[in-house]
Design a protein around this motif. Structure first.
Motif, mmCIF file in Angstrom:
data_model
loop_
_atom_site.group_PDB
_atom_site.id
_atom_site.type_symbol
_atom_site.label_atom_id
_atom_site.label_comp_id
_atom_site.label_asym_id
_atom_site.label_seq_id
_atom_site.Cartn_x
_atom_site.Cartn_y
_atom_site.Cartn_z
ATOM 1 N N ALA A 55 32.554 40.544 -45.104
ATOM 2 C CA ALA A 55 33.142 39.421 -44.373
ATOM 3 C C ALA A 55 32.120 38.310 -44.163
ATOM 4 O O ALA A 55 32.433 37.119 -44.313
ATOM 5 C CB ALA A 55 33.690 39.906 -43.032
ATOM 6 N N GLU A 56 30.896 38.686 -43.837
ATOM 7 C CA GLU A 56 29.834 37.702 -43.631
ATOM 8 C C GLU A 56 29.540 36.965 -44.932
ATOM 9 O O GLU A 56 29.282 35.754 -44.938
ATOM 10 C CB GLU A 56 28.578 38.395 -43.108
ATOM 11 N N GLY A 57 29.579 37.677 -46.045
ATOM 12 C CA GLY A 57 29.337 37.039 -47.332
ATOM 13 C C GLY A 57 30.388 35.992 -47.656
ATOM 14 O O GLY A 57 30.065 34.899 -48.159
ATOM 15 N N GLU A 58 31.655 36.304 -47.378
ATOM 16 C CA GLU A 58 32.712 35.330 -47.610
ATOM 17 C C GLU A 58 32.557 34.113 -46.703
ATOM 18 O O GLU A 58 32.745 32.971 -47.132
ATOM 19 C CB GLU A 58 34.083 35.975 -47.385
ATOM 20 N N LEU A 59 32.205 34.365 -45.455
ATOM 21 C CA LEU A 59 32.042 33.269 -44.500
ATOM 22 C C LEU A 59 30.866 32.377 -44.877
ATOM 23 O O LEU A 59 30.957 31.144 -44.802
ATOM 24 C CB LEU A 59 31.846 33.836 -43.091
ATOM 25 N N ASP A 60 29.752 32.987 -45.281
ATOM 26 C CA ASP A 60 28.526 32.241 -45.547
ATOM 27 C C ASP A 60 28.378 31.819 -47.006
ATOM 28 O O ASP A 60 27.340 31.282 -47.391
ATOM 29 C CB ASP A 60 27.306 33.094 -45.144
ATOM 30 N N ASP A 61 29.403 32.109 -47.818
ATOM 31 C CA ASP A 61 29.381 31.747 -49.234
ATOM 32 C C ASP A 61 28.172 32.360 -49.938
ATOM 33 O O ASP A 61 27.410 31.695 -50.643
ATOM 34 C CB ASP A 61 29.366 30.227 -49.401
ATOM 35 N N THR A 62 27.999 33.663 -49.736
ATOM 36 C CA THR A 62 26.895 34.376 -50.378
ATOM 37 C C THR A 62 27.342 35.815 -50.589
ATOM 38 O O THR A 62 28.481 36.183 -50.310
ATOM 39 C CB THR A 62 25.619 34.320 -49.515
ATOM 40 N N THR A 63 26.462 36.650 -51.094
ATOM 41 C CA THR A 63 26.736 38.077 -51.251
ATOM 42 C C THR A 63 25.584 38.864 -50.649
ATOM 43 O O THR A 63 24.435 38.406 -50.640
ATOM 44 C CB THR A 63 26.910 38.469 -52.726
ATOM 45 N N PHE A 64 25.914 40.048 -50.160
ATOM 46 C CA PHE A 64 24.908 40.927 -49.579
ATOM 47 C C PHE A 64 24.894 42.240 -50.347
ATOM 48 O O PHE A 64 25.957 42.805 -50.650
ATOM 49 C CB PHE A 64 25.209 41.193 -48.100
ATOM 50 N N ASN A 65 23.701 42.704 -50.646
ATOM 51 C CA ASN A 65 23.536 43.981 -51.323
ATOM 52 C C ASN A 65 23.853 45.094 -50.333
ATOM 53 O O ASN A 65 23.177 45.239 -49.308
ATOM 54 C CB ASN A 65 22.098 44.107 -51.847
#
Length: 381
Positions: A241-251
């Protein structure tokens, strides 16, 4: 987010203070080097460090874990009114002054970073739970305080219900209950106490109780393992969810590794040699953590808007962090003023003292033969 105390009540845990300060700095770097840039609060470009500091939002998870750990010492053996006074003194003075200063800065200069406040918003923010009352927070970082206060409220209710001595048993059962919710109705985890961040509170509290008693039992071990499963699952869900919000991806492997590291570091307090560590400036680090968290974000964005460019950002960033630490030190001085104790005794302690259990007085038994001896008469002068 007050200074960490030894769960056994025998002294401070310096490493815990260091961990708290490290968590706060992780959040600061996350906002300054990643989030603030992504959301146009800071007018510079991202640097390669962004790929590292973007994981700094996990500092909040460490905060919650530590809060669960220290709350057991705050609640153990205390009356409900004493617990409420201690939490009010720890949270409210720093929050009030930090929020009012932040509101003033935004009112004067917030248009520079597309921020604004209203008098009604500021007034409702004095409660610390503005979003529950239909008003936005003056600073976005206040969202974590809602979770903290709900957790404290839950502990307080148990104490009022005379269940304080049973909290060490109820906490593992709570963790197990969150695991059941995760398996059978995961959509309910969005509610208070049913999962997500609350798993950290439960794990921390279980670890604190094990440290206090010096041993594990089967219920605690089960609650700990189930709670760990809850927070690991939450780390993955939240990361997406944070990745979608921040326009990034998390490993996801990194997310799980960081959460396991947090749990391992707090669990290390169960090792006497670790708990006995004496680290320089630990008390100061712990004291600055909460004020730093409160003052760094939106005031930092406004301050940097006057100076920062890509050419000078590595000068402005350290200066902004130093200014935030200086302001945090002033806020800490404010919250340590001695008259706060009397204020909260009158406004919180006295009204809530009606909920305290009655004080039991021990009857002293008098031998039957002693009752037959008449009292000695005073000789006339």
């Amino acid at each position: 987010m007050g200074p960490a105390q030894d769960a056994a009540g025998s002294g401070r845990l310096d490493l815990l203070d260091y961990l708290r300060f490290a968590a706060a700095m992780m959040v600061v770097l996350f906002h300054y080097l990643f989030w603030g840039i992504q959301f146009d609060r800071i007018d510079v470009t991202l640097t390669p460090l962004a790929e590292v500091v973007k994981y700094g939002y996990l500092g909040v998870d460490l905060f919650f874990l530590i809060s669960g750990f220290v709350i057991m010492n705050s609640a153990r053996g205390k009356a409900p009114s004493r617990f409420a006074v201690s939490r009010a003194r720890r949270l409210l003075p720093a929050f009030w002054v930090a929020m009012l200063v932040t509101a003033a800065v935004i009112a004067l200069f917030g248009d520079r970073v597309d921020l604004s406040v209203t008098p009604r918003q500021v007034l409702v923010n004095l409660t610390m739970v503005p979003t529950l009352l239909g008003q936005p927070a003056v600073d976005g970082v206040y969202w974590t305080l809602v979770h903290e206060l709900l957790f404290y409220a839950g502990v307080f209710v148990l104490m009022v219900l005379r269940l304080g001595p049973r909290i060490p048993t109820l906490i593992p059962l709570w963790a197990i209950g969150m695991g059941v919710v995760l398996l059978v109705a995961p959509q309910l985890q969005a509610g208070p106490f049913l999962g997500n961040f609350y798993g950290y509170f439960a794990i921390g509290a279980i670890l604190a109780e094990v440290r206090h008693t010096g041993r594990w039992n089967a219920l605690q071990a089960t609650g700990f393992l189930v709670g760990l499963g809850v927070v690991l699952r939450w780390a993955v869900v939240r990361g997406r969810a944070e990745g979608e919000l921040d326009d990034t991806t998390f490993n996801e492997a990194i997310l799980l590794g960081v959460v396991l590291l947090w749990v391992a570091l707090v669990a290390s307090m169960l090792i006497p040699r670790v708990a006995a560590l004496r680290l320089p400036k630990a008390r100061l680090a712990g004291a600055l953590t909460y004020p730093l968290y409160l003052v760094h974000a939106r005031m930092g964005y406004v301050a940097m808007s006057f100076l920062i460019t890509d050419a000078n950002k590595w000068i402005v960033y350290p200066l902004t962090v130093a200014a935030a630490l200086g302001l945090a030190a002033l806020v800490h001085k404010w919250e340590e003023l001695p008259w706060w104790r009397q204020f909260f005794e009158r406004t919180v302690g006295r009204p809530l003292s009606v909920l305290d259990p009655p004080i039991r007085t021990r009857k002293v038994s008098v031998p039957a033969e002693a009752k037959l001896v008449p009292p000695a008469r005073r000789a006339p002068e």
